[in-house]
Design a protein around this motif. Structure first.
Motif, PDB file in Angstrom:
ATOM      1  N   HIS A 109       0.840  -1.199   0.000  1.00 47.99           N
ATOM      2  CA  HIS A 109       0.000   0.000   0.000  1.00 47.99           C
ATOM      3  C   HIS A 109       0.876   1.251   0.000  1.00 47.99           C
ATOM      4  CE1 HIS A 109      -3.254  -2.695   1.755  1.00 47.99           C
ATOM      5  NE2 HIS A 109      -3.765  -2.228   0.619  1.00 47.99           N
ATOM      6  N   GLY A 110       1.915   1.220   0.798  1.00 45.73           N
ATOM      7  CA  GLY A 110       2.844   2.345   0.847  1.00 45.73           C
ATOM      8  C   GLY A 110       3.550   2.553  -0.481  1.00 45.73           C
ATOM      9  N   VAL A 111       3.977   1.461  -1.112  1.00 45.71           N
ATOM     10  CA  VAL A 111       4.673   1.550  -2.402  1.00 45.71           C
ATOM     11  C   VAL A 111       3.773   2.201  -3.444  1.00 45.71           C
ATOM     12  CG1 VAL A 111       5.592   0.182  -4.322  1.00 45.71           C
ATOM     13  CG2 VAL A 111       6.227  -0.384  -1.965  1.00 45.71           C
ATOM     14  N   TYR A 112       2.526   1.734  -3.530  1.00 43.44           N
ATOM     15  CA  TYR A 112       1.634   2.265  -4.569  1.00 43.44           C
ATOM     16  C   TYR A 112       1.135   3.672  -4.242  1.00 43.44           C
ATOM     17  CZ  TYR A 112       1.971  -2.248  -6.713  1.00 43.44           C
ATOM     18  OH  TYR A 112       2.465  -3.371  -7.323  1.00 43.44           O
ATOM     19  N   PHE A 113       0.978   3.994  -2.971  1.00 40.78           N
ATOM     20  CA  PHE A 113       0.623   5.367  -2.619  1.00 40.78           C
ATOM     21  C   PHE A 113       1.751   6.320  -2.994  1.00 40.78           C
ATOM     22  CE2 PHE A 113       0.018   9.117  -0.043  1.00 40.78           C
ATOM     23  CZ  PHE A 113      -1.350   9.325  -0.142  1.00 40.78           C
ATOM     24  N   VAL A 114       2.990   5.933  -2.704  1.00 40.24           N
ATOM     25  CA  VAL A 114       4.144   6.764  -3.060  1.00 40.24           C
ATOM     26  C   VAL A 114       4.274   6.873  -4.574  1.00 40.24           C
ATOM     27  CG1 VAL A 114       6.670   6.881  -2.977  1.00 40.24           C
ATOM     28  CG2 VAL A 114       5.372   6.438  -0.887  1.00 40.24           C
ATOM     29  N   ALA A 115       3.972   5.801  -5.292  1.00 39.01           N
ATOM     30  CA  ALA A 115       4.006   5.863  -6.764  1.00 39.01           C
ATOM     31  C   ALA A 115       3.000   6.890  -7.277  1.00 39.01           C
ATOM     32  CB  ALA A 115       3.724   4.487  -7.361  1.00 39.01           C
ATOM     33  N   GLY A 116       1.793   6.874  -6.722  1.00 32.23           N
ATOM     34  CA  GLY A 116       0.792   7.866  -7.117  1.00 32.23           C
ATOM     35  C   GLY A 116       1.217   9.280  -6.768  1.00 32.23           C
ATOM     36  N   LEU A 117       1.782   9.439  -5.581  1.00 32.14           N
ATOM     37  CA  LEU A 117       2.263  10.754  -5.155  1.00 32.14           C
ATOM     38  C   LEU A 117       3.392  11.243  -6.055  1.00 32.14           C
ATOM     39  CD1 LEU A 117       2.158  13.072  -3.093  1.00 32.14           C
ATOM     40  CD2 LEU A 117       3.741  11.741  -1.677  1.00 32.14           C
ATOM     41  N   ALA A 118       4.320  10.369  -6.378  1.00 29.26           N
ATOM     42  CA  ALA A 118       5.428  10.741  -7.269  1.00 29.26           C
ATOM     43  C   ALA A 118       4.903  11.155  -8.638  1.00 29.26           C
ATOM     44  CB  ALA A 118       6.411   9.575  -7.406  1.00 29.26           C
ATOM     45  N   GLN A 119       3.889  10.448  -9.127  1.00 28.27           N
ATOM     46  CA  GLN A 119       3.314  10.791 -10.419  1.00 28.27           C
ATOM     47  C   GLN A 119       2.668  12.173 -10.386  1.00 28.27           C
ATOM     48  OE1 GLN A 119       0.535   7.890 -11.885  1.00 28.27           O
ATOM     49  NE2 GLN A 119       0.692   8.647 -13.987  1.00 28.27           N
ATOM     50  N   VAL A 120       1.972  12.481  -9.309  1.00 31.95           N
ATOM     51  CA  VAL A 120       1.350  13.808  -9.183  1.00 31.95           C
ATOM     52  C   VAL A 120       2.425  14.887  -9.127  1.00 31.95           C
ATOM     53  CG1 VAL A 120      -0.020  15.299  -7.667  1.00 31.95           C
ATOM     54  CG2 VAL A 120      -0.775  12.964  -8.124  1.00 31.95           C
ATOM     55  N   VAL A 121       3.466  14.679  -8.338  1.00 34.53           N
ATOM     56  CA  VAL A 121       4.541  15.673  -8.225  1.00 34.53           C
ATOM     57  C   VAL A 121       5.219  15.875  -9.574  1.00 34.53           C
ATOM     58  CG1 VAL A 121       6.800  16.131  -7.192  1.00 34.53           C
ATOM     59  CG2 VAL A 121       4.910  15.335  -5.759  1.00 34.53           C
ATOM     60  N   LEU A 122       5.533  14.790 -10.268  1.00 32.70           N
ATOM     61  CA  LEU A 122       6.170  14.912 -11.587  1.00 32.70           C
ATOM     62  C   LEU A 122       5.244  15.617 -12.580  1.00 32.70           C
ATOM     63  CD1 LEU A 122       7.870  11.411 -11.812  1.00 32.70           C
ATOM     64  CD2 LEU A 122       9.043  13.627 -11.733  1.00 32.70           C
ATOM     65  N   ALA A 123       3.951  15.325 -12.504  1.00 38.16           N
ATOM     66  CA  ALA A 123       3.000  15.985 -13.402  1.00 38.16           C
ATOM     67  C   ALA A 123       2.935  17.483 -13.140  1.00 38.16           C
ATOM     68  CB  ALA A 123       1.616  15.360 -13.248  1.00 38.16           C
ATOM     69  N   VAL A 124       2.969  17.859 -11.879  1.00 37.57           N
ATOM     70  CA  VAL A 124       2.959  19.289 -11.541  1.00 37.57           C
ATOM     71  C   VAL A 124       4.231  19.956 -12.052  1.00 37.57           C
ATOM     72  CG1 VAL A 124       3.018  20.910  -9.600  1.00 37.57           C
ATOM     73  CG2 VAL A 124       1.363  19.049  -9.616  1.00 37.57           C
ATOM     74  N   LEU A 125       5.358  19.271 -11.933  1.00 36.34           N
ATOM     75  CA  LEU A 125       6.603  19.812 -12.494  1.00 36.34           C
ATOM     76  C   LEU A 125       6.510  19.919 -14.014  1.00 36.34           C
ATOM     77  CD1 LEU A 125       9.296  17.975 -10.346  1.00 36.34           C
ATOM     78  CD2 LEU A 125       8.579  20.371 -10.181  1.00 36.34           C
ATOM     79  N   ALA A 126       5.885  18.923 -14.651  1.00 35.59           N
ATOM     80  CA  ALA A 126       5.717  18.967 -16.107  1.00 35.59           C
ATOM     81  C   ALA A 126       4.824  20.128 -16.531  1.00 35.59           C
ATOM     82  CB  ALA A 126       5.127  17.650 -16.609  1.00 35.59           C
ATOM     83  N   LEU A 127       3.924  20.527 -15.662  1.00 33.28           N
ATOM     84  CA  LEU A 127       3.061  21.673 -15.955  1.00 33.28           C
ATOM     85  C   LEU A 127       3.773  23.006 -15.743  1.00 33.28           C
ATOM     86  CD1 LEU A 127      -0.242  20.302 -14.426  1.00 33.28           C
ATOM     87  CD2 LEU A 127       0.163  20.854 -16.833  1.00 33.28           C
ATOM     88  N   GLY A 128       5.017  22.953 -15.267  1.00 31.68           N
ATOM     89  CA  GLY A 128       5.819  24.169 -15.138  1.00 31.68           C
ATOM     90  C   GLY A 128       5.800  24.800 -13.769  1.00 31.68           C
ATOM     91  N   ALA A 129       5.523  24.043 -12.753  1.00 26.60           N
ATOM     92  CA  ALA A 129       5.422  24.601 -11.403  1.00 26.60           C
ATOM     93  C   ALA A 129       6.773  24.626 -10.700  1.00 26.60           C
ATOM     94  CB  ALA A 129       4.419  23.809 -10.586  1.00 26.60           C
ATOM     95  N   TRP A 130       7.755  25.237 -11.313  1.00 21.67           N
ATOM     96  CA  TRP A 130       9.029  25.462 -10.643  1.00 21.67           C
ATOM     97  C   TRP A 130       9.581  26.787 -11.137  1.00 21.67           C
ATOM     98  CZ3 TRP A 130       8.881  21.439 -14.322  1.00 21.67           C
ATOM     99  CH2 TRP A 130       9.584  21.686 -15.483  1.00 21.67           C
ATOM    100  N   PRO A 131      10.273  27.515 -10.271  1.00 24.19           N
ATOM    101  CA  PRO A 131      10.823  28.812 -10.683  1.00 24.19           C
ATOM    102  C   PRO A 131      12.041  28.616 -11.590  1.00 24.19           C
ATOM    103  CG  PRO A 131      11.374  28.351  -8.401  1.00 24.19           C
ATOM    104  CD  PRO A 131      10.474  27.243  -8.861  1.00 24.19           C
ATOM    105  N   HIS A 132      12.288  29.608 -12.439  1.00 21.92           N
ATOM    106  CA  HIS A 132      13.439  29.576 -13.344  1.00 21.92           C
ATOM    107  C   HIS A 132      14.296  30.789 -13.085  1.00 21.92           C
ATOM    108  CE1 HIS A 132      11.724  26.351 -15.744  1.00 21.92           C
ATOM    109  NE2 HIS A 132      10.582  26.982 -15.621  1.00 21.92           N
ATOM    110  N   PRO A 133      15.518  30.713 -12.701  1.00 26.50           N
ATOM    111  CA  PRO A 133      16.206  29.514 -12.235  1.00 26.50           C
ATOM    112  C   PRO A 133      15.656  29.063 -10.898  1.00 26.50           C
ATOM    113  CG  PRO A 133      17.627  31.404 -11.950  1.00 26.50           C
ATOM    114  CD  PRO A 133      16.397  31.890 -12.660  1.00 26.50           C
ATOM    115  N   PHE A 134      15.954  27.814 -10.542  1.00 26.94           N
ATOM    116  CA  PHE A 134      15.291  27.179  -9.408  1.00 26.94           C
ATOM    117  C   PHE A 134      15.490  27.930  -8.095  1.00 26.94           C
ATOM    118  CE2 PHE A 134      14.822  23.906  -6.087  1.00 26.94           C
ATOM    119  CZ  PHE A 134      13.519  23.547  -6.363  1.00 26.94           C
ATOM    120  N   LEU A 135      16.675  28.440  -7.822  1.00 22.17           N
ATOM    121  CA  LEU A 135      16.950  29.111  -6.540  1.00 22.17           C
ATOM    122  C   LEU A 135      16.925  30.640  -6.662  1.00 22.17           C
ATOM    123  CD1 LEU A 135      19.760  26.772  -5.189  1.00 22.17           C
ATOM    124  CD2 LEU A 135      17.352  26.814  -4.535  1.00 22.17           C
TER     125      LEU A 135
END
Length: 140
Positions: A109-135
């Motif tokens: 359950h933990g493995v698949y929950f983390v997989a779903g969470l990782a997918q959401v985080v990566l998708a948000v990054l793919a949508l451009g939710a990070w500053p440029h440059p990062f810091l």
């Protein structure tokens, strides 16, 4: 999908592929395999008489969401990142509901929950939710 860094796109493919294959194997095990040896007591107080319907839901809903996201990404649809976010949320909701119904927790359950969470985080990054440059700092 927006032009995300290569590692984000690869990460989305890996996580969604893992989740899709797992959902299909789970569907086969729960339907054809008769519950994969899971005790029937875990679903005694639920709406399910057997593990067949949960298996179908796992394959069609969870696996289907992952498949749609992967196809959209492969075809470079603008909607791909949003579909990945939705597929990750579907995975997390599936795990939450499964635990709530069975009242049993497994490390999987933990493995698949983390997989779903990782997918959401990566998708948000793919949508451009990070500053440029990062810091970079915001002006005062």
């Amino acid at each position: 999908m927006t032009r995300a860094p290569r590692w984000v796109a690869i990460g989305l493919r890996v996580v969604a592929g893992f989740s899709l294959v797992s959902a299909l194997i789970g569907m086969a095990g729960l339907t054809i395999g008769g519950g994969m040896g899971l005790p029937h007591e875990w679903i005694d107080n639920s709406v399910f008489d057997s593990y067949a319907w949960p298996g179908v839901i796992l394959g069609v809903v969870v696996g289907g969401a992952q498949a749609l996201a992967l196809v959209a990404q492969h075809r470079r649809y603008a909607l791909a990142a949003g579909l990945h976010a939705a597929a990750g949320l579907v995975m997390m909701i599936w795990i939450f509901v499964e635990i709530a119904i069975m009242l049993v927790w497994s490390p999987l359950h933990g493995v698949y929950f983390v997989a779903g969470l990782a997918q959401v985080v990566l998708a948000v990054l793919a949508l451009g939710a990070w500053p440029h440059p990062f810091l970079a700092r915001a002006p005062r």
